[in-house]
Design an enzyme around this catalytic site. Structure first.
Site, short mmCIF file in Angstrom:
data_model
loop_
_atom_site.label_atom_id
_atom_site.label_comp_id
_atom_site.label_asym_id
_atom_site.label_seq_id
_atom_site.Cartn_x
_atom_site.Cartn_y
_atom_site.Cartn_z
N GLU A 268 -36.00 8.91 11.51
CA GLU A 268 -35.94 10.22 12.16
C GLU A 268 -34.56 10.85 11.98
O GLU A 268 -33.54 10.19 12.19
CB GLU A 268 -36.25 10.05 13.64
CG GLU A 268 -36.18 11.33 14.46
CD GLU A 268 -36.37 11.09 15.94
OE1 GLU A 268 -36.61 12.06 16.68
OE2 GLU A 268 -36.29 9.93 16.38
N LYS A 329 -43.16 17.70 14.54
CA LYS A 329 -43.46 16.89 15.72
C LYS A 329 -44.15 17.70 16.80
O LYS A 329 -43.73 18.80 17.13
CB LYS A 329 -42.17 16.27 16.26
CG LYS A 329 -42.40 15.25 17.37
CD LYS A 329 -41.10 14.62 17.84
CE LYS A 329 -41.37 13.59 18.92
NZ LYS A 329 -40.11 13.01 19.45
N CYS A 381 -40.97 9.20 16.58
CA CYS A 381 -40.42 8.63 17.80
C CYS A 381 -41.48 8.47 18.89
O CYS A 381 -42.40 7.68 18.78
CB CYS A 381 -39.24 9.48 18.27
SG CYS A 381 -38.30 8.76 19.65
#
Length: 505
Positions: A268, A329, A381
């Site tokens: 990330e 995301k 994540c």
């Protein structure tokens, strides 16, 4: 022992201690039998309480659970948010007290509408309510799906249930089992109910154990070689402009020096600058990847401008080389990636002004990433901790990928809890998962949720291995939690009706 079932702080403190047992069932401790003890104590302590007293008892359990299980919040706020130890500790306790309310409402519902005193029926209703609590907690206000009971069984005898009904089904069986064991003295007076309860217990645990190594999916092609780079960049350096070139050179050099692989994965925000500003660097890496016939997947923030000229920033993954696609995301971390009530909170303490804490949410209808001709379901994540969300993407995929920067957790149990949840997603989906992180744990996870190879936390290196693209759907990917939801709904309705009939009589 009557004090356990009566109102008052002795019972509340015991419930708090029972909640605090839960983290010991999970990574890095993994003593799964404590999950039965924790749930059994909660069930027993609610047996005779009036609704208001039950609310406090449920809250006490939740406070113990989150106070012990999410202690890593203190690390994030103190070490990286610049708060004093007193303020960081106070905010952590305030957070634990707030999310503990997720247990207060079900406890009230249990005492007011559902508890009827029958041994087998109560055990089933308690299990259904437990699943409802976890599902609600994972959805309300974007959700906090952390520390679900089922994670305790990743290496336990119920692991084989995960491909059937996900972590939810495991949680149901644990809650049912704990309540039934507590009710055994009552069931001795009900031979038929006792026999049925023990039969269900044997069926659940026998199925979970027997299916542990059953393959619900099959290979979709040949094995792919993988290299996952763990840069181990300190959090206080990651967003420092003076360190940008050094970080870009680090990931470039670690990748170029290694052997040729099919998939090269960076974590990330491995490129800690907007994709617009990293154009020449990404072009160079694209040329390198194409020359080696490699797919390079990296985390990089993305800026987009809408039709009205408004700029939106996204936490993203992009593919270069032999593949294509960019994923934005969807599940954002409160305070880490966006700040609720930011007009009020920003500027109060450094924690509310963390770098890259103003991201927008990506759209829900994004195509999967393409890599070496296969479909890759990507999670950035926190997204990997949402079972239903993850299942929706996994059902379309051949491989799973999660990238993260767990430096925020520091030297706490948080990264290992996070890794365990990624393992559960692989088990539920029957697919290999590549996990690339900044500071660890970087790992390759097989379709049974077991770690094939890994790099320990806070080590710099490249993880080499192979993954096998898979096809086919586990029952959980095919039906998600709908069968269990229907079953739990019927059990709760039946319990409410039985309570009403009993009260009327």
């Amino acid at each position: 022992m009557n004090w356990i079932t009566r109102p008052g702080w002795p019972g509340n403190l015991l419930a708090m201690a029972a909640g605090a047992l839960t983290p010991l069932c999970m990574a890095p401790f993994d003593f799964w039998p404590l999950s039965l003890l924790s749930l059994g104590l909660l069930y027993l302590s609610l047996r005779e309480l009036a609704p208001k007293a039950a609310m406090l008892r449920g809250w006490s359990y939740g406070f113990g659970l989150f106070g012990a299980g999410t202690s890593w919040i203190y690390v994030s706020i103190h070490d990286f948010g610049g708060a004093s130890p007193l303020l960081a500790g106070g905010l952590m306790l305030l957070f634990s007290a707030a999310v503990a309310l997720f247990f207060a409402l079900p406890a009230w519902l249990w005492s007011r509408w559902l508890r009827n005193g029958s041994g087998l029926g109560d055990a089933l209703a308690f299990a259904a309510l437990w699943v409802a609590q976890e599902a609600f907690r994972g959805w309300f206000l974007t959700g906090f799906p952390w520390l679900f009971a089922g994670y305790s069984q990743l290496d336990g005898p119920l692991a084989g249930l995960a491909p059937l009904g996900g972590v939810w089904l495991i949680g149901f069986v644990l809650a049912f089992s704990a309540a039934l064991l507590v009710n055994l003295p009552r069931l001795r007076q009900q031979p038929r109910a006792l026999s049925l309860g023990l039969l269900l217990l044997l069926l659940f645990w026998g199925t979970g154990w027997s299916l542990q190594q059953y393959s619900w999916t099959e290979p979709a092609g040949k094995a792919l070689s993988v290299a996952a780079v763990q840069g181990n960049v300190a959090q206080n350096m990651k967003w420092d402009p003076a360190q940008l070139n050094a970080q870009l050179a680090l990931y470039r050099d670690l990748s170029i020096k290694g052997p040729r692989v099919d998939l090269l994965v960076w974590p990330e925000t491995a490129v800690p600058v907007l994709k617009d500003y990293a154009g020449s660097y990404l072009q160079a890496m694209d040329a390198f990847a194409n020359d080696r016939q490699t797919t390079l997947i990296t985390g990089v923030p993305v800026r987009e401008v809408d039709a009205d000229g408004n700029k939106r920033f996204y936490n993203a993954i992009t593919v270069i080389g032999k593949g294509q696609g960019t994923y934005l995301k969807q599940k954002l971390v409160p305070f880490g990636e966006y700040v609720p009530l930011q007009d009020v909170l920003r500027g109060l303490i450094a924690f509310f002004d963390l770098p890259m804490s103003d991201f927008a949410r990506g759209p829900a209808d994004q195509p999967l990433l393409q890599a070496q001709g296969y479909q890759v379901a990507a999670y950035i994540c926190y997204e990997v901790v949402y079972p239903e969300f993850a299942a929706g993407l996994a059902a379309q995929s051949n491989l799973l990928l999660t990238v993260s920067n767990d430096a925020w957790f520091g030297h706490s149990i948080g990264p290992l809890q996070h890794l365990q949840m990624a393992q559960m997603r692989a088990l539920e989906a029957g697919r290999w998962m590549i996990r690339a992180t900044n500071t660890g744990v970087t790992a390759l996870i097989d379709p049974f949720g077991q770690i094939d190879t890994r790099i320990a936390s806070f080590e710099q290196g490249v993880l080499y291995g192979e993954v096998l693209p898979m096809q086919g759907l586990t029952p959980y990917l095919r039906w998600h939690s709908w069968p269990l939801t229907l079953c739990c709904g019927l059990l709760l309705l039946g319990a409410a009706r039985a309570r009403k009939t009993r009260t009327a009589a």
